[in-house]
Design a protein around this motif. Sequence first.
Motif, PDB file in Angstrom:
ATOM      1  N   UNK A 106      96.911  26.114  29.227  1.00 37.21           N
ATOM      2  CA  UNK A 106      95.578  25.418  29.687  1.00 37.21           C
ATOM      3  C   UNK A 106      96.108  23.893  29.702  1.00 37.21           C
ATOM      4  N   UNK A 107      96.850  23.574  28.704  1.00 34.17           N
ATOM      5  CA  UNK A 107      97.289  22.116  28.954  1.00 34.17           C
ATOM      6  C   UNK A 107      98.389  21.825  29.718  1.00 34.17           C
ATOM      7  N   UNK A 108      99.167  22.840  29.990  1.00 37.84           N
ATOM      8  CA  UNK A 108     100.191  22.703  31.163  1.00 37.84           C
ATOM      9  C   UNK A 108      99.072  22.797  32.755  1.00 37.84           C
ATOM     10  N   UNK A 109      98.265  23.616  32.633  1.00 32.74           N
ATOM     11  CA  UNK A 109      97.592  23.690  34.006  1.00 32.74           C
ATOM     12  C   UNK A 109      96.617  22.370  34.117  1.00 32.74           C
ATOM     13  N   UNK A 110      96.055  22.008  32.960  1.00 32.22           N
ATOM     14  CA  UNK A 110      95.294  20.634  33.275  1.00 32.22           C
ATOM     15  C   UNK A 110      96.386  19.281  33.400  1.00 32.22           C
ATOM     16  N   UNK A 111      97.363  19.329  33.097  1.00 34.23           N
ATOM     17  CA  UNK A 111      98.164  18.280  33.116  1.00 34.23           C
ATOM     18  C   UNK A 111      98.738  18.592  34.982  1.00 34.23           C
ATOM     19  N   UNK A 112      98.770  19.747  35.297  1.00 34.15           N
ATOM     20  CA  UNK A 112      99.408  19.840  36.850  1.00 34.15           C
ATOM     21  C   UNK A 112      97.935  19.589  37.670  1.00 34.15           C
ATOM     22  N   UNK A 137      99.371  37.084  14.850  1.00 29.48           N
ATOM     23  CA  UNK A 137      99.336  37.402  16.303  1.00 29.48           C
ATOM     24  C   UNK A 137      98.394  36.459  17.139  1.00 29.48           C
ATOM     25  N   UNK A 138      97.211  36.645  16.357  1.00 34.39           N
ATOM     26  CA  UNK A 138      96.102  35.844  17.232  1.00 34.39           C
ATOM     27  C   UNK A 138      96.400  34.385  17.181  1.00 34.39           C
ATOM     28  N   UNK A 139      96.806  33.907  16.107  1.00 35.59           N
ATOM     29  CA  UNK A 139      97.316  32.550  16.350  1.00 35.59           C
ATOM     30  C   UNK A 139      98.263  32.024  17.456  1.00 35.59           C
ATOM     31  N   UNK A 140      99.324  32.993  17.448  1.00 36.19           N
ATOM     32  CA  UNK A 140     100.208  32.865  18.703  1.00 36.19           C
ATOM     33  C   UNK A 140      99.663  33.041  19.830  1.00 36.19           C
ATOM     34  N   UNK A 141      98.821  33.811  19.970  1.00 37.49           N
ATOM     35  CA  UNK A 141      98.161  34.182  21.326  1.00 37.49           C
ATOM     36  C   UNK A 141      97.163  32.846  21.680  1.00 37.49           C
ATOM     37  N   UNK A 142      96.249  32.481  20.732  1.00 39.83           N
ATOM     38  CA  UNK A 142      95.700  31.220  20.989  1.00 39.83           C
ATOM     39  C   UNK A 142      96.645  30.094  21.155  1.00 39.83           C
ATOM     40  N   UNK A 143      97.678  29.918  20.627  1.00 40.16           N
ATOM     41  CA  UNK A 143      98.505  28.614  20.746  1.00 40.16           C
ATOM     42  C   UNK A 143      99.168  28.805  22.081  1.00 40.16           C
ATOM     43  N   UNK A 144      99.438  30.185  22.594  1.00 35.40           N
ATOM     44  CA  UNK A 144      99.965  30.112  23.991  1.00 35.40           C
ATOM     45  C   UNK A 144      98.947  29.944  25.100  1.00 35.40           C
ATOM     46  N   UNK A 145      97.929  30.290  24.779  1.00 34.23           N
ATOM     47  CA  UNK A 145      96.655  30.046  25.677  1.00 34.23           C
ATOM     48  C   UNK A 145      96.562  28.566  25.728  1.00 34.23           C
ATOM     49  N   UNK A 146      96.557  28.015  24.690  1.00 38.58           N
ATOM     50  CA  UNK A 146      96.256  26.206  24.608  1.00 38.58           C
ATOM     51  C   UNK A 146      97.197  25.716  25.303  1.00 38.58           C
ATOM     52  N   UNK A 147      98.483  25.972  25.027  1.00 36.47           N
ATOM     53  CA  UNK A 147      99.768  25.597  25.997  1.00 36.47           C
ATOM     54  C   UNK A 147      99.524  25.715  27.415  1.00 36.47           C
TER      55      UNK A 147
END
Length: 166
Positions: free
Chosen positions: A98-104, A86-96
């Motif tokens: 963040x990457x979408x926000x940074x790209x935007x 669950x923690x892995x999924x949460x961290x992965x979702x947050x990273x995705x």
Amino acid sequence: MLRLDMNLVWNIVNLIVLYLLLKHFLLKPVLAVMDKRQAMIEQNISNARASEGQAEALRKQYEEKLAASSEEGQKLVEDARAQAGKQYERILKEAQENSVRLMEDARKNAQADQERAMREAKAQIAGLVLAATARVVNQEVSAKTNQAIYDSFLAEAGDSYDAGSH
């Protein structure tokens, strides 16, 4: 016939008395000691059997506790794995996210930079057009003059574009 002699009678009496004395003072205490030892041996055997039963019960209890602790340990490991997933999924979702926000943000910054460069280029072009217009107005109109103004305008526009892009 048989003669009975007094010695024989006294020997028989002595044997009977000796037998009674030995029976009373020797056989009874020896038999009593043997009975006590027999009772003690039987008591020890029953105690050993009871201890063996207790040891068997303790062994079974130990094995049950061992199995329960093994199952509990297995459950803890499974829970830890589930929580880590669950923690892995949460961290992965947050990273995705963040990457979408940074790209935007990067796309918006690039677009803002491009718009600013376009405004600056338009301002420079407008300044060049005004300068060219002022030259045209102040000078006589001739073919050579028009060609010189046109060449001068293109040279200045090219220099401004080269300076802005580098």
